[in-house]
Design a protein around this motif. Structure first.
Motif, PDB file in Angstrom:
ATOM      1  N   ALA A  83       1.209   7.481   7.342  1.00 51.86           N
ATOM      2  CA  ALA A  83       0.889   5.971   6.903  1.00 51.86           C
ATOM      3  C   ALA A  83       2.461   5.250   6.898  1.00 51.86           C
ATOM      4  O   ALA A  83       2.648   4.358   6.659  1.00 51.86           O
ATOM      5  CB  ALA A  83       0.221   6.323   5.555  1.00 51.86           C
ATOM      6  N   HIS A  84       3.633   6.445   6.357  1.00 53.58           N
ATOM      7  CA  HIS A  84       4.993   6.177   6.209  1.00 53.58           C
ATOM      8  C   HIS A  84       5.404   5.083   7.478  1.00 53.58           C
ATOM      9  O   HIS A  84       6.113   4.436   6.970  1.00 53.58           O
ATOM     10  CB  HIS A  84       5.845   6.999   6.048  1.00 53.58           C
ATOM     11  CG  HIS A  84       7.038   6.977   5.833  1.00 53.58           C
ATOM     12  ND1 HIS A  84       7.275   6.418   4.764  1.00 53.58           N
ATOM     13  CD2 HIS A  84       8.699   6.695   6.500  1.00 53.58           C
ATOM     14  CE1 HIS A  84       8.730   5.662   4.708  1.00 53.58           C
ATOM     15  NE2 HIS A  84       9.065   5.997   5.951  1.00 53.58           N
TER      16      HIS A  84
ATOM     17  N   PHE B 236       6.802  -2.060   9.459  1.00 54.82           N
ATOM     18  CA  PHE B 236       6.550  -3.670   9.013  1.00 54.82           C
ATOM     19  C   PHE B 236       8.196  -3.494   8.099  1.00 54.82           C
ATOM     20  O   PHE B 236       8.600  -4.626   7.834  1.00 54.82           O
ATOM     21  CB  PHE B 236       4.998  -3.332   7.987  1.00 54.82           C
ATOM     22  CG  PHE B 236       4.662  -3.824   8.413  1.00 54.82           C
ATOM     23  CD1 PHE B 236       4.173  -5.380   9.014  1.00 54.82           C
ATOM     24  CD2 PHE B 236       3.312  -2.890   9.285  1.00 54.82           C
ATOM     25  CE1 PHE B 236       2.716  -5.694  10.042  1.00 54.82           C
ATOM     26  CE2 PHE B 236       1.712  -3.069   9.510  1.00 54.82           C
ATOM     27  CZ  PHE B 236       2.088  -4.453  10.012  1.00 54.82           C
TER      28      PHE B 236
ATOM     29  N   LEU C 278       0.665   2.213  -1.894  1.00 55.00           N
ATOM     30  CA  LEU C 278       0.509   3.044  -0.967  1.00 55.00           C
ATOM     31  C   LEU C 278      -1.463   3.360  -0.613  1.00 55.00           C
ATOM     32  O   LEU C 278      -1.950   4.243  -0.204  1.00 55.00           O
ATOM     33  CB  LEU C 278       1.187   4.655  -0.092  1.00 55.00           C
ATOM     34  CG  LEU C 278       2.313   4.116  -0.878  1.00 55.00           C
ATOM     35  CD1 LEU C 278       3.235   5.750  -0.125  1.00 55.00           C
ATOM     36  CD2 LEU C 278       3.463   3.032   0.193  1.00 55.00           C
TER      37      LEU C 278
ATOM     38  N   ASP D 249      -5.599   3.065   0.019  1.00 53.59           N
ATOM     39  CA  ASP D 249      -6.910   2.665   0.742  1.00 53.59           C
ATOM     40  C   ASP D 249      -7.524   2.034   0.912  1.00 53.59           C
ATOM     41  O   ASP D 249      -7.538   1.345  -0.388  1.00 53.59           O
ATOM     42  CB  ASP D 249      -7.864   3.697   1.629  1.00 53.59           C
ATOM     43  CG  ASP D 249      -8.408   4.524   1.069  1.00 53.59           C
ATOM     44  OD1 ASP D 249      -9.515   4.311   1.300  1.00 53.59           O
ATOM     45  OD2 ASP D 249      -8.145   4.347  -0.048  1.00 53.59           O
TER      46      ASP D 249
ATOM     47  N   ASN E 283       2.815  -4.025   4.815  1.00 54.49           N
ATOM     48  CA  ASN E 283       1.364  -4.632   5.622  1.00 54.49           C
ATOM     49  C   ASN E 283       0.566  -5.867   4.968  1.00 54.49           C
ATOM     50  O   ASN E 283       0.106  -5.638   4.218  1.00 54.49           O
ATOM     51  CB  ASN E 283       0.502  -3.439   6.723  1.00 54.49           C
ATOM     52  CG  ASN E 283      -0.321  -4.485   7.265  1.00 54.49           C
ATOM     53  OD1 ASN E 283      -0.006  -5.548   7.412  1.00 54.49           O
ATOM     54  ND2 ASN E 283      -1.155  -3.643   8.294  1.00 54.49           N
TER      55      ASN E 283
ATOM     56  N   SER F 100      -2.755  -5.387   5.842  1.00 54.02           N
ATOM     57  CA  SER F 100      -3.668  -4.688   5.361  1.00 54.02           C
ATOM     58  C   SER F 100      -4.701  -5.129   4.688  1.00 54.02           C
ATOM     59  O   SER F 100      -4.704  -6.167   3.835  1.00 54.02           O
ATOM     60  CB  SER F 100      -2.922  -3.936   4.318  1.00 54.02           C
ATOM     61  OG  SER F 100      -2.824  -3.921   3.166  1.00 54.02           O
TER      62      SER F 100
ATOM     63  N   ASN G 204       9.048  -2.432   0.196  1.00 53.89           N
ATOM     64  CA  ASN G 204       8.475  -0.550   0.681  1.00 53.89           C
ATOM     65  C   ASN G 204       8.711   0.102  -0.484  1.00 53.89           C
ATOM     66  O   ASN G 204      10.076  -0.278  -1.647  1.00 53.89           O
ATOM     67  CB  ASN G 204       9.896  -0.237   1.080  1.00 53.89           C
ATOM     68  CG  ASN G 204       9.765   1.847   1.683  1.00 53.89           C
ATOM     69  OD1 ASN G 204       9.838   2.314   1.058  1.00 53.89           O
ATOM     70  ND2 ASN G 204      10.719   1.525   2.460  1.00 53.89           N
TER      71      ASN G 204
HETATM   72  P1  ATP Z   1      -6.094  -0.559   4.676  1.00 58.79           P
HETATM   73  O1  ATP Z   1      -7.181   0.285   4.376  1.00 58.79           O
HETATM   74  O2  ATP Z   1      -5.883  -1.193   3.273  1.00 58.79           O
HETATM   75  O3  ATP Z   1      -6.030  -1.906   5.785  1.00 58.79           O
HETATM   76  P2  ATP Z   1      -4.315   1.313   6.532  1.00 58.79           P
HETATM   77  O4  ATP Z   1      -5.755   1.172   6.781  1.00 58.79           O
HETATM   78  O5  ATP Z   1      -3.677   0.011   7.717  1.00 58.79           O
HETATM   79  O6  ATP Z   1      -4.604   0.188   4.901  1.00 58.79           O
HETATM   80  P3  ATP Z   1      -3.147   3.933   5.870  1.00 58.79           P
HETATM   81  O7  ATP Z   1      -2.677   4.198   6.753  1.00 58.79           O
HETATM   82  O8  ATP Z   1      -4.057   3.558   5.131  1.00 58.79           O
HETATM   83  O9  ATP Z   1      -2.956   1.389   5.855  1.00 58.79           O
HETATM   84  O10 ATP Z   1      -1.721   3.634   4.783  1.00 58.79           O
HETATM   85  C1  ATP Z   1      -0.670   2.978   4.357  1.00 58.79           C
HETATM   86  C2  ATP Z   1      -0.671   2.239   4.513  1.00 58.79           C
HETATM   87  O11 ATP Z   1       0.936   2.234   3.928  1.00 58.79           O
HETATM   88  C3  ATP Z   1      -0.220   0.878   5.364  1.00 58.79           C
HETATM   89  O12 ATP Z   1      -0.043  -0.579   5.231  1.00 58.79           O
HETATM   90  C4  ATP Z   1       1.488   0.915   5.840  1.00 58.79           C
HETATM   91  O13 ATP Z   1       2.325  -0.783   5.157  1.00 58.79           O
HETATM   92  C5  ATP Z   1       1.768   1.613   3.817  1.00 58.79           C
HETATM   93  N1  ATP Z   1       2.742   2.088   3.788  1.00 58.79           N
HETATM   94  C6  ATP Z   1       3.487   3.411   4.399  1.00 58.79           C
HETATM   95  N2  ATP Z   1       4.787   3.230   3.678  1.00 58.79           N
HETATM   96  C7  ATP Z   1       5.163   2.828   2.784  1.00 58.79           C
HETATM   97  C8  ATP Z   1       6.427   2.751   1.805  1.00 58.79           C
HETATM   98  N3  ATP Z   1       7.777   3.179   1.853  1.00 58.79           N
HETATM   99  N4  ATP Z   1       5.815   1.494   0.671  1.00 58.79           N
HETATM  100  C9  ATP Z   1       5.450   0.355   1.239  1.00 58.79           C
HETATM  101  N5  ATP Z   1       3.999   0.596   2.416  1.00 58.79           N
HETATM  102  C10 ATP Z   1       3.947   1.731   2.786  1.00 58.79           C
END
Ligand code: ATP
Length: 250
Positions: free
Chosen positions: A35-36, A42, A161, A163, A183, A186, A199
């Motif tokens: 996820a990071h 982005f 961060l 879902d 993102n 999202s 971030n």
């Molecule tokens: P969604 O269900 O909201 O569409 P997703 O499935 O795209 O989310 P996940 O994999 O559940 O996302 O979670 C990761 C989210 O966290 C991503 O949208 C990513 O951009 C965000 N993310 C990860 N690391 C960081 C960070 N350090 N700071 C801010 N946002 C972050």
């Protein structure tokens, strides 16, 4: 691995190292590392700085937190590994409750996260082995279960961060949701009341700074700041910030 502060990508590499250490010590889930990576991609598109749109969202988020009756900050593994000190500082400055809430739930990890937060100054951490839990309808993952005294009772929840499913369900449950998500497209970003597209390593210290600055404001002034904020419009501004940065390269 030790990274030289002179390395041009020091901050980004050091952040990765923190997550790897968090993973090895059982704080971060393996999925958290992936996820990071999505977040980093982005961040690159913003030039790894806090965009103007994010500052606007931060003010609105602080207004909501300061005016809330029972605000709660939801903590997952990545948040605990990356900003343990600042998230506790934020909880103290508002003041707000702290609740451990994991997508990939397991008691040992919950306990480790709570003890890391306590080590960083938290007096109480909710969500660990809670005797009284509530289910938020509409969430498939284990995150549907929340502490009745924490997120269950909260009017404003900060969910770094998150879902998308849960952000939507928390909204449906009548709560105001503040998301931190790099993102802007999202589902979480779209579902939240206020989304800070930045971030987490920059967003949380900035939230602490602005909270201390806005604390003296009256309730009606805070109300005005929160109600003049339009999340959809601000997400469009975040996308424009991104496009502007990319144009500089194209
Ligand atoms: P969604 O269900 O909201 O569409 P997703 O499935 O795209 O989310 P996940 O994999 O559940 O996302 O979670 C990761 C989210 O966290 C991503 O949208 C990513 O951009 C965000 N993310 C990860 N690391 C960081 C960070 N350090 N700071 C801010 N946002 C972050």
């Amino acid at each position: 691995m030790r990274i030289s502060p002179n390395h041009p990508r020091f901050r980004s590499l050091e952040t990765r190292e923190r997550l790897v250490r968090g993973f090895r010590s059982g704080i971060v889930a393996p999925q958290g590392l992936i996820a990071h990576g999505r977040g980093e991609a982005f961040d690159y598109l913003f030039g790894e700085i806090t965009p103007k749109s994010s500052r606007v969202a931060t003010r609105a988020a602080v207004a909501l937190l300061l005016n809330a009756k029972t605000p709660v900050l939801s903590i997952n593994g990545n948040t605990a590994a990356l900003v343990p000190r600042d998230i506790v500082k934020l909880a103290r400055s508002v003041p707000a409750g702290l609740e451990v809430n994991l997508f990939h739930r397991n008691l040992a990890r919950e306990r480790r996260i709570a003890s890391l937060l306590k080590h960083n100054g938290a007096s109480q951490v909710l969500g660990v082995n809670a005797t009284s839990r509530l289910r938020i309808p509409g969430v498939a993952s284990l995150r549907r279960s929340v502490d009745a005294k924490g997120i269950g009772d909260a009017d404003v929840v900060l969910v770094p961060l998150e879902d998308g499913d849960r952000a939507e369900a928390l909204r449906k449950a009548g709560k105001m949701v503040i998301a931190i998500d790099l993102n802007p497209m999202s589902r979480t970003s779209r579902a939240a009341t206020v989304t800070i597209v930045d971030n987490i390593i920059r967003a949380i210290p900035e939230l602490v700074r602005i909270t201390l600055r806005m604390k003296p404001l009256s309730k009606s002034r805070l109300d005005a700041i929160a109600s003049s904020f339009d999340n959809e419009r601000n997400l469009t501004s975040a996308m424009k910030d991104m496009i502007r940065y990319m144009r500089g390269w194209a």
